[in-house]
Design a protein around this motif. Structure first.
Motif, mmCIF file in Angstrom:
data_model
loop_
_atom_site.group_PDB
_atom_site.id
_atom_site.type_symbol
_atom_site.label_atom_id
_atom_site.label_comp_id
_atom_site.label_asym_id
_atom_site.label_seq_id
_atom_site.Cartn_x
_atom_site.Cartn_y
_atom_site.Cartn_z
ATOM 1 N N VAL A 130 7.030 6.804 -36.045
ATOM 2 C CA VAL A 130 7.570 7.629 -36.521
ATOM 3 C C VAL A 130 6.899 8.124 -38.417
ATOM 4 N N CYS A 131 6.220 7.470 -38.487
ATOM 5 C CA CYS A 131 4.983 8.002 -40.288
ATOM 6 C C CYS A 131 4.256 9.283 -39.449
ATOM 7 N N GLY A 132 3.806 8.731 -38.089
ATOM 8 C CA GLY A 132 2.660 10.342 -37.424
ATOM 9 C C GLY A 132 3.886 11.657 -37.425
ATOM 10 N N GLY A 133 5.022 11.541 -36.655
ATOM 11 C CA GLY A 133 5.952 12.190 -36.512
ATOM 12 C C GLY A 133 5.958 13.015 -37.582
ATOM 13 N N GLY A 134 6.635 11.829 -39.375
ATOM 14 C CA GLY A 134 6.651 12.403 -40.151
ATOM 15 C C GLY A 134 5.845 13.714 -40.512
ATOM 16 N N ALA A 135 4.589 13.142 -39.971
ATOM 17 C CA ALA A 135 3.152 13.460 -40.965
ATOM 18 C C ALA A 135 2.566 15.050 -40.756
ATOM 19 N N VAL A 136 3.090 14.649 -39.268
ATOM 20 C CA VAL A 136 2.559 16.478 -38.403
ATOM 21 C C VAL A 136 3.835 17.128 -38.541
ATOM 22 N N TYR A 137 5.427 17.428 -39.352
ATOM 23 C CA TYR A 137 6.289 18.201 -38.953
ATOM 24 C C TYR A 137 6.260 18.989 -40.332
ATOM 25 N N PRO A 138 5.136 18.562 -41.742
ATOM 26 C CA PRO A 138 4.995 19.879 -42.553
ATOM 27 C C PRO A 138 3.916 20.460 -41.798
ATOM 28 N N VAL A 139 3.756 20.491 -41.214
ATOM 29 C CA VAL A 139 2.463 21.201 -40.685
ATOM 30 C C VAL A 139 3.495 22.722 -39.976
ATOM 31 N N GLY A 140 4.358 22.139 -39.368
ATOM 32 C CA GLY A 140 5.016 23.558 -39.326
ATOM 33 C C GLY A 140 5.701 24.248 -40.019
ATOM 34 N N TRP A 141 6.279 24.235 -41.205
ATOM 35 C CA TRP A 141 6.696 24.684 -42.851
ATOM 36 C C TRP A 141 5.964 25.550 -42.829
ATOM 37 N N ASP A 142 5.385 26.721 -41.529
ATOM 38 C CA ASP A 142 4.732 28.113 -41.698
ATOM 39 C C ASP A 142 5.917 29.376 -40.904
ATOM 40 N N ASN A 143 6.701 28.169 -40.385
ATOM 41 C CA ASN A 143 7.080 29.159 -39.565
ATOM 42 C C ASN A 143 8.866 30.494 -39.508
ATOM 43 N N ARG A 144 8.961 31.159 -38.982
ATOM 44 C CA ARG A 144 9.937 31.898 -39.777
ATOM 45 C C ARG A 144 11.400 31.700 -39.937
ATOM 46 N N GLU A 145 11.494 30.608 -39.245
ATOM 47 C CA GLU A 145 13.125 30.299 -39.829
ATOM 48 C C GLU A 145 12.993 29.466 -41.153
ATOM 49 N N VAL A 146 12.096 29.101 -41.148
ATOM 50 C CA VAL A 146 11.788 28.235 -42.796
ATOM 51 C C VAL A 146 11.574 28.742 -43.181
ATOM 52 N N ARG A 147 10.439 29.910 -43.601
ATOM 53 C CA ARG A 147 10.487 30.497 -44.450
ATOM 54 C C ARG A 147 12.023 32.043 -45.403
ATOM 55 N N ASP A 148 12.620 31.727 -43.851
ATOM 56 C CA ASP A 148 14.077 33.060 -44.298
ATOM 57 C C ASP A 148 14.782 31.686 -45.298
ATOM 58 N N CYS A 149 14.734 30.681 -45.011
ATOM 59 C CA CYS A 149 15.111 30.071 -46.001
ATOM 60 C C CYS A 149 14.392 29.221 -46.963
ATOM 61 N N CYS A 150 13.585 29.532 -47.009
ATOM 62 C CA CYS A 150 12.537 28.756 -49.066
ATOM 63 C C CYS A 150 11.457 29.685 -49.011
ATOM 64 N N GLY A 151 11.548 30.619 -48.017
ATOM 65 C CA GLY A 151 10.994 31.970 -49.022
ATOM 66 C C GLY A 151 9.372 31.707 -48.436
ATOM 67 N N ASN A 152 8.596 33.151 -49.266
ATOM 68 C CA ASN A 152 7.564 32.903 -48.410
ATOM 69 C C ASN A 152 6.326 32.183 -48.722
ATOM 70 N N ALA A 153 6.500 31.161 -50.154
ATOM 71 C CA ALA A 153 5.648 30.790 -50.820
ATOM 72 C C ALA A 153 5.781 29.123 -49.837
ATOM 73 N N SER A 154 7.185 29.186 -48.726
ATOM 74 C CA SER A 154 6.952 28.501 -47.637
ATOM 75 C C SER A 154 5.177 27.831 -47.169
ATOM 76 N N HIS A 155 5.042 27.622 -47.188
ATOM 77 C CA HIS A 155 3.808 27.127 -45.935
ATOM 78 C C HIS A 155 3.442 25.633 -45.840
ATOM 79 N N VAL A 156 2.013 25.534 -44.362
ATOM 80 C CA VAL A 156 2.027 23.985 -44.658
ATOM 81 C C VAL A 156 2.235 22.494 -45.716
#
Length: 200
Positions: A132-158
Motif C-alpha cells: 500500500v505504501c509503495g502504491g501510494g508512493a508511485v501514485y504522485p508520479v502520475g500527477w502530471d497527466n492531462r486529467e489532473v492538470r485540467d482540475c489542478c492547473g498546469n502547476a501540477s507535476h510529479v
C-alpha cells in the motif's frame, strides 16, 4: 467457543478486520485527491476511479459527467504510474482482507492459527502495508497527466498537486497501514500454542 488465540490474538483479529476494511475502502473510494473542474465542479481521483469528469459528446461538445466510476479498461487509466498504484494497493488490500478473514476464523475454530502461522500472517500484513505504501508512493508520479492538470492547473507535476489537495481516502489508507504494522507486532503474541499434530 474454541480458539487457539490469546487475548492479544483476539485484539489482533479485530484490528486485522479494521485494517482490511480501511484498506479496501480507501482503495475503492475515488477520493484520493480533490480539485475543481472548469473552476466550478469538484472533481475527485483515485488510481483507477474518478468522480465528475469531462466527456466529449458525439456533437463534439464537452460536458461534465456528474457521477463516480472507474475507467472503462485498465489501459484507459491515464498514467502508467496510476496503473502500478492500482495493482500495488489492490494487492495490499486483498492480502489484508485474506489475513483478516483467517484471523476472524481463528476466533471460533481451534488450530486455524498457531505460533508459526500467526507470524506468517503478521508478515503478510507487513507485506500488505509495504504494498500500500509503495502504491501510494508511485501514485504522485502520475500527477502530471492531462486529467489532473485540467482540475489542478498546469502547476501540477510529479509530487506537486497544484491547486488540488489530498482527500479523505488517503487518510483511510494511512490509517490502514498504521494498523497493519501494529498487527504485525501483535501477531508475535497472537497464538496460544504450537501445533503438536494435525487434528481433523
Amino acid at each position: 467457543m474454541a480458539t487457539s488465540l490469546t487475548g492479544v490474538g483476539v485484539l489482533w483479529a479485530v484490528l486485522s478486520l479494521a485494517a482490511a476494511i480501511l484498506c479496501c475502502s480507501g482503495f475503492y473510494l475515488p477520493f484520493w485527491i480533490q480539485g475543481r473542474l472548469l473552476g466550478k465542479v469538484d472533481a475527485y481521483f483515485s488510481s483507477f476511479r474518478r468522480c465528475n469528469y469531462p466527456r466529449v459528446t458525439s456533437q463534439g461538445v464537452v460536458e461534465i459527467v456528474h457521477e463516480c466510476g472507474r475507467y472503462s479498461r485498465f489501459w484507459d487509466i491515464p498514467s502508467p504510474w496510476w496503473q502500478a498504484s492500482t495493482v500495488l494497493v489492490g494487492l495490499g488490500s486483498a492480502l489484508s482482507l485474506l489475513v483478516a478473514v483467517t484471523a476472524l476464523a481463528a476466533c471460533c475454530i481451534s488450530y486455524v492459527i498457531h505460533t508459526a502461522t500467526a507470524r506468517v500472517a503478521g508478515s503478510m500484513q507487513l507485506l500488505a502495508a509495504v504494498l500500500v505504501c509503495g502504491g501510494g508512493a508511485v501514485y504522485p508520479v502520475g500527477w502530471d497527466n492531462r486529467e489532473v492538470r485540467d482540475c489542478c492547473g498546469n502547476a501540477s507535476h510529479v509530487y506537486k498537486l497544484g491547486t488540488c489537495h489530498l482527500s479523505w481516502s488517503v487518510y483511510l489508507l494511512g490509517g490502514a497501514v498504521t494498523i497493519l504494522v501494529l498487527c504485525f507486532i501483535l501477531s508475535f503474541c497472537a497464538a496460544r500454542e504450537k501445533p503438536s499434530s494435525f487434528r481433523f
